[in-house]
Scaffold this motif. Sequence first.
Motif, PDB file in Angstrom:
ATOM      1  N   UNK A   1      16.723  16.569  -5.283  1.00  0.00           N
ATOM      2  CA  UNK A   1      18.070  16.086  -4.959  1.00  0.00           C
ATOM      3  C   UNK A   1      18.001  15.027  -3.868  1.00  0.00           C
ATOM      4  N   UNK A   2      18.969  14.121  -3.866  1.00  0.00           N
ATOM      5  CA  UNK A   2      18.976  13.066  -2.862  1.00  0.00           C
ATOM      6  C   UNK A   2      19.739  13.544  -1.618  1.00  0.00           C
ATOM      7  N   UNK A   3      20.871  14.170  -1.875  1.00  0.00           N
ATOM      8  CA  UNK A   3      21.751  14.559  -0.763  1.00  0.00           C
ATOM      9  C   UNK A   3      22.019  16.058  -0.816  1.00  0.00           C
ATOM     10  N   UNK A   4      21.722  16.734   0.291  1.00  0.00           N
ATOM     11  CA  UNK A   4      21.835  18.192   0.322  1.00  0.00           C
ATOM     12  C   UNK A   4      22.729  18.647   1.472  1.00  0.00           C
ATOM     13  N   UNK A   5      23.505  19.691   1.206  1.00  0.00           N
ATOM     14  CA  UNK A   5      24.285  20.351   2.259  1.00  0.00           C
ATOM     15  C   UNK A   5      23.691  21.728   2.508  1.00  0.00           C
ATOM     16  N   UNK A   6      23.414  22.020   3.782  1.00  0.00           N
ATOM     17  CA  UNK A   6      22.967  23.365   4.166  1.00  0.00           C
ATOM     18  C   UNK A   6      24.074  24.027   4.973  1.00  0.00           C
ATOM     19  N   UNK A   7      24.417  25.255   4.611  1.00  0.00           N
ATOM     20  CA  UNK A   7      25.423  25.993   5.382  1.00  0.00           C
ATOM     21  C   UNK A   7      24.700  27.077   6.173  1.00  0.00           C
ATOM     22  N   UNK A   8      24.777  27.001   7.512  1.00  0.00           N
ATOM     23  CA  UNK A   8      24.049  27.928   8.383  1.00  0.00           C
ATOM     24  C   UNK A   8      22.777  27.296   8.927  1.00  0.00           C
ATOM     25  N   UNK A   9      22.940  26.390   9.898  1.00  0.00           N
ATOM     26  CA  UNK A   9      21.792  25.690  10.494  1.00  0.00           C
ATOM     27  C   UNK A   9      20.854  26.662  11.200  1.00  0.00           C
ATOM     28  N   UNK A  10      21.433  27.628  11.917  1.00  0.00           N
ATOM     29  CA  UNK A  10      20.639  28.603  12.674  1.00  0.00           C
ATOM     30  C   UNK A  10      19.663  27.908  13.596  1.00  0.00           C
TER      31      UNK A  10
ATOM     32  N   UNK B   1      24.011  19.518   7.629  1.00  0.00           N
ATOM     33  CA  UNK B   1      23.906  20.940   7.912  1.00  0.00           C
ATOM     34  C   UNK B   1      25.038  21.347   8.839  1.00  0.00           C
ATOM     35  N   UNK B   2      25.633  22.511   8.596  1.00  0.00           N
ATOM     36  CA  UNK B   2      26.736  22.981   9.441  1.00  0.00           C
ATOM     37  C   UNK B   2      26.448  24.374   9.965  1.00  0.00           C
ATOM     38  N   UNK B   3      26.891  24.620  11.210  1.00  0.00           N
ATOM     39  CA  UNK B   3      26.661  25.902  11.877  1.00  0.00           C
ATOM     40  C   UNK B   3      27.942  26.268  12.642  1.00  0.00           C
ATOM     41  N   UNK B   4      28.318  27.559  12.585  1.00  0.00           N
ATOM     42  CA  UNK B   4      29.556  27.965  13.259  1.00  0.00           C
ATOM     43  C   UNK B   4      29.349  28.381  14.716  1.00  0.00           C
ATOM     44  N   UNK B   5      28.086  28.672  15.109  1.00  0.00           N
ATOM     45  CA  UNK B   5      27.825  29.105  16.492  1.00  0.00           C
ATOM     46  C   UNK B   5      27.284  27.922  17.295  1.00  0.00           C
ATOM     47  N   UNK B   6      28.145  27.448  18.215  1.00  0.00           N
ATOM     48  CA  UNK B   6      27.849  26.209  18.953  1.00  0.00           C
ATOM     49  C   UNK B   6      26.475  26.184  19.638  1.00  0.00           C
ATOM     50  N   UNK B   7      26.105  27.219  20.432  1.00  0.00           N
ATOM     51  CA  UNK B   7      24.804  27.136  21.129  1.00  0.00           C
ATOM     52  C   UNK B   7      23.613  27.053  20.171  1.00  0.00           C
TER      53      UNK B   7
ATOM     54  N   UNK C   1      29.194  21.169  14.047  1.00  0.00           N
ATOM     55  CA  UNK C   1      29.774  22.468  14.384  1.00  0.00           C
ATOM     56  C   UNK C   1      30.972  22.671  13.474  1.00  0.00           C
ATOM     57  N   UNK C   2      30.786  23.520  12.459  1.00  0.00           N
ATOM     58  CA  UNK C   2      31.780  23.550  11.384  1.00  0.00           C
ATOM     59  C   UNK C   2      31.674  24.872  10.633  1.00  0.00           C
TER      60      UNK C   2
ATOM     61  N   UNK D   1      32.513  24.414   2.517  1.00  0.00           N
ATOM     62  CA  UNK D   1      31.626  23.268   2.332  1.00  0.00           C
ATOM     63  C   UNK D   1      31.856  22.233   3.424  1.00  0.00           C
ATOM     64  N   UNK D   2      31.624  20.979   3.085  1.00  0.00           N
ATOM     65  CA  UNK D   2      31.852  19.870   4.025  1.00  0.00           C
ATOM     66  C   UNK D   2      32.358  18.727   3.165  1.00  0.00           C
TER      67      UNK D   2
END
Length: 223
Positions: free
Chosen positions: A88-97, A114-120, A141-142, A147-148
Amino acid sequence: MQSIDLAGVGMTSQRTRERLIERLSEQGITNQSVLETIRITPRHIFLDEALSHRAYEDTALPIGFSQTLSQPYVVALMTQLLLANGTPRKVLEIGTGSGYQTVVLAQLVDQVYTVERIRPLLDLAKTRFRRLGMTGVVAEHYDGSFGLREHAPYDGIITTAAPKVIPTELLKQLATNGSLVIPVGDGRHQDLRVLRRQGDTEEFEEEIIAKVKFVPLLGGLAR
Ligand code: SAH
């Protein structure tokens, strides 16, 4: 696609790393680019120093805030599944951790969101991306439950936290022939699933891959 700047990162326990790769290939990871990427990605920098000596064991490890860095086998398997129908060329990851899966992906595909809900956790992951010279990663931070949308569609979406049911918004954000790799279930029983959009239709082919255990996909943002 990017290569890691390894200067100053430290190449601990080369032998343990090689053993990990052998183990992954024995367990059915056949994609050589995935194996090579895991071999060269320094997993120890994604962990607290007190745990870094365990970085090349095939096990999930805590990263704080009740979250975990996934087991290398699971990272390899999910990445291999995402690449199964061509890269794939463009990927979305949910949960950067910790950002480990993000960095593995960023070396294999052109663009990773990539998106993560926990700021730190997100902030720490971003410092690691900088340290490794990862410029092609966009980390926000999302709450990824939806999705995004602003960067959709994606050729691939990977979720590293488990919802009870598949959020339909994620399916909507898949490009033509795009695939979603996602653990689905409750705290005790989860299946790793792959859903592939059939051409540009609203039809999805679904495959159940394995039993897995992920942290839950939660709604809302956390500081
Ligand atoms: N890919 C990570 C795995 C981290 S565990 C790694 O390689 O380290 C899963 C992560 O998903 C946790 O950090 C958790 O905070 C995050 N998460 C859970 N629900 C989320 C949501 N709705 N949106 C964004 N991130 C979420």
